[in-house]
Scaffold this active site. Structure first.
Site, PDB file in Angstrom:
ATOM      1  N   THR A   1      -5.675   3.037  -6.189  1.00 60.25           N
ATOM      2  CA  THR A   1      -5.523   2.000  -7.219  1.00 60.25           C
ATOM      3  C   THR A   1      -6.638   0.947  -7.229  1.00 60.25           C
ATOM      4  OG1 THR A   1      -4.134   0.717  -5.738  1.00 60.25           O
ATOM      5  CG2 THR A   1      -3.005   2.188  -7.279  1.00 60.25           C
TER       6      THR A   1
ATOM      7  N   SER B   1      -6.187 -10.092  -2.252  1.00 61.40           N
ATOM      8  CA  SER B   1      -5.477 -10.374  -0.998  1.00 61.40           C
ATOM      9  C   SER B   1      -5.778 -11.776  -0.471  1.00 61.40           C
ATOM     10  CB  SER B   1      -5.879  -9.326   0.047  1.00 61.40           C
ATOM     11  OG  SER B   1      -7.288  -9.239   0.114  1.00 61.40           O
TER      12      SER B   1
ATOM     13  N   GLU C   1      -3.219   3.174   1.705  1.00 63.41           N
ATOM     14  CA  GLU C   1      -2.707   3.703   0.431  1.00 63.41           C
ATOM     15  C   GLU C   1      -3.057   5.195   0.284  1.00 63.41           C
ATOM     16  OE1 GLU C   1      -3.789   1.659  -3.303  1.00 63.41           O
ATOM     17  OE2 GLU C   1      -3.712   3.630  -4.229  1.00 63.41           O
TER      18      GLU C   1
ATOM     19  N   SER D   1     -10.623  -6.174   3.590  1.00 63.84           N
ATOM     20  CA  SER D   1     -10.111  -5.885   2.244  1.00 63.84           C
ATOM     21  C   SER D   1     -11.098  -5.058   1.418  1.00 63.84           C
ATOM     22  CB  SER D   1      -9.816  -7.207   1.528  1.00 63.84           C
ATOM     23  OG  SER D   1      -9.708  -6.995   0.154  1.00 63.84           O
ATOM     24  N   SER D   2     -10.680  -3.864   0.981  1.00 64.20           N
ATOM     25  CA  SER D   2     -11.611  -3.039   0.190  1.00 64.20           C
ATOM     26  C   SER D   2     -11.801  -3.653  -1.193  1.00 64.20           C
ATOM     27  CB  SER D   2     -11.167  -1.575   0.096  1.00 64.20           C
ATOM     28  OG  SER D   2      -9.814  -1.461  -0.086  1.00 64.20           O
ATOM     29  N   ASN D   3     -10.745  -4.233  -1.720  1.00 65.83           N
ATOM     30  CA  ASN D   3     -10.855  -4.925  -3.000  1.00 65.83           C
ATOM     31  C   ASN D   3     -11.823  -6.106  -2.868  1.00 65.83           C
ATOM     32  OD1 ASN D   3      -9.107  -7.551  -4.267  1.00 65.83           O
ATOM     33  ND2 ASN D   3      -9.850  -5.980  -5.666  1.00 65.83           N
TER      34      ASN D   3
ATOM     35  N   HIS E   1       0.801  -1.234   0.000  1.00 59.49           N
ATOM     36  CA  HIS E   1       0.000   0.000   0.000  1.00 59.49           C
ATOM     37  C   HIS E   1       0.829   1.278   0.000  1.00 59.49           C
ATOM     38  CE1 HIS E   1      -3.650  -2.100   0.596  1.00 59.49           C
ATOM     39  NE2 HIS E   1      -3.516  -2.357   1.876  1.00 59.49           N
TER      40      HIS E   1
HETATM   41  S1  SF4 Z   1      -3.809  -4.136  -6.571  1.00 59.64           S
HETATM   42 FE1  SF4 Z   1      -1.868  -5.137  -6.285  1.00 59.64          FE
HETATM   43  S2  SF4 Z   1      -0.706  -4.781  -8.183  1.00 59.64           S
HETATM   44 FE2  SF4 Z   1      -2.405  -3.325  -8.111  1.00 59.64          FE
HETATM   45  S3  SF4 Z   1      -1.561  -1.500  -7.148  1.00 59.64           S
HETATM   46 FE3  SF4 Z   1      -2.472  -2.672  -5.509  1.00 59.64          FE
HETATM   47  S4  SF4 Z   1      -0.799  -3.939  -4.745  1.00 59.64           S
HETATM   48 FE4  SF4 Z   1      -0.160  -3.166  -6.744  1.00 59.64          FE
END
Ligand code: SF4
Length: 287
Positions: free
Chosen positions: A167, A270, A131, A226-228, A75
């Site tokens: 990101t 993650s 991040e 995890s936000s993703n 991050h």
């Molecule tokens: S998702 Fe993974 S590859 Fe993309 S910026 Fe974040 S850490 Fe890097």
């Protein structure tokens, strides 16, 4: 015969793989390594690395450490963290993802560049996310963080705007924000935007939607922080309402397994592969 399948496209992105490899390399040499914040938003993986000697610390603890090695996760961190490390003789093992690093540099350049314009640097991201703190830090705290389109409305449209994105945010929402600003910005100022969304994440959306739609039942495996994970789970749910968010095999509800002809297992950037395999075995053993 009930089909159970793990999504090939799910699992760690290269930024996380690199950070974990760096941690494992250091642990193999020294046996102990500090990590500022969870190396990955997955408690099971954090636990595995803890057993190898990784000690997760927060910023308060970091401020009081001296003469040790500390890993910075993918991050990234604000400049202040590097200043503290220099003062306290801390050796930094920098695992900031190159994609994040590039974004930090871009924002810093924008902020430090001489200009006659009164610019607002805007980051579309989650307030307080590591991040985002690292990005805002490049502007000595001056950047404005907006979490969604609604918040873009609070911007001052009589001043120039430079828009960036965390990101892992949604490309769709970013585009909506861009359109809104374009419509409202004064013609006397400038608006520039940079799509800085990582394709490791954005490209997963169409793939995971396809995967989720092709099964009767989905187990989405991710850490709750995890936000993703939240974004990708939402995508699964939008195409398959029978999608369930779990972070371990213990959370599998056996009642769900009844009546499903095909079961899919997928996860976030993650989510470790070994954890999805563990879920796979647990499901197989209960069928
Ligand atoms: S998702 Fe993974 S590859 Fe993309 S910026 Fe974040 S850490 Fe890097």
């Amino acid at each position: 015969m009930i089909k159970v399948e793990i999504d090939e496209g799910s699992g760690f992105c290269f930024g996380v793989v690199t950070a974990i490899n760096k941690a494992e390399e250091e642990l193999a040499k020294d046996g102990t390594l500090y990590c500022l914040g969870d190396i990955v938003h997955n408690s099971r993986e954090v636990e595995r690395l803890k057993e190898m000697g990784l000690i997760t610390i927060n910023h308060d603890e970091f401020n009081h450490l001296h003469d040790v090695k500390v890993l910075l996760r993918a991050h990234g961190e604000p400049p202040e963290t590097y200043d503290i490390a220099r003062r306290n003789n801390i050796e930094i093992i920098d695992a900031t993802c190159p994609v994040v690093l590039r974004l930090q540099k871009k924002i810093k350049q924008e902020y430090t560049q001489e200009s006659n314009e009164d610019k607002q640097i805007v980051i579309y991201g989650k307030n307080g996310h590591a991040e985002v703190l690292g990005l805002v830090g490049q502007t000595t705290g001056k950047a404005i963080v907006i979490e969604k389109l609604e918040e873009a409305k609070k911007l001052d449209f009589s001043k120039s705007i430079r828009l960036y994105s965390q990101t892992t945010k949604s490309l769709e929402e970013f585009q909506k924000i861009v359109e809104y600003i374009k419509e409202h910005i004064s013609p006397n100022v400038t608006f520039e935007y940079y799509d800085t969304i990582c394709r490791q994440v954005a490209n997963r959306i169409p793939n995971i939607r396809k995967f989720a739609a092709s099964h009767d039942l989905i187990f989405f495996v991710s850490g709750k922080k995890s936000s993703n994970g939240k974004i990708l789970f939402h995508e699964c749910q939008s195409v398959n309402p029978n999608s369930h968010f779990i972070d371990s095999a213990e959370e599998i509800d056996n009642n769900l397994l009844m009546g499903a002809a095909s079961i899919g297992i997928c996860g976030a950037t993650s989510t470790p592969k070994w954890l999805m395999e563990e879920i796979f075995k647990a499901i197989k053993s209960r069928l």
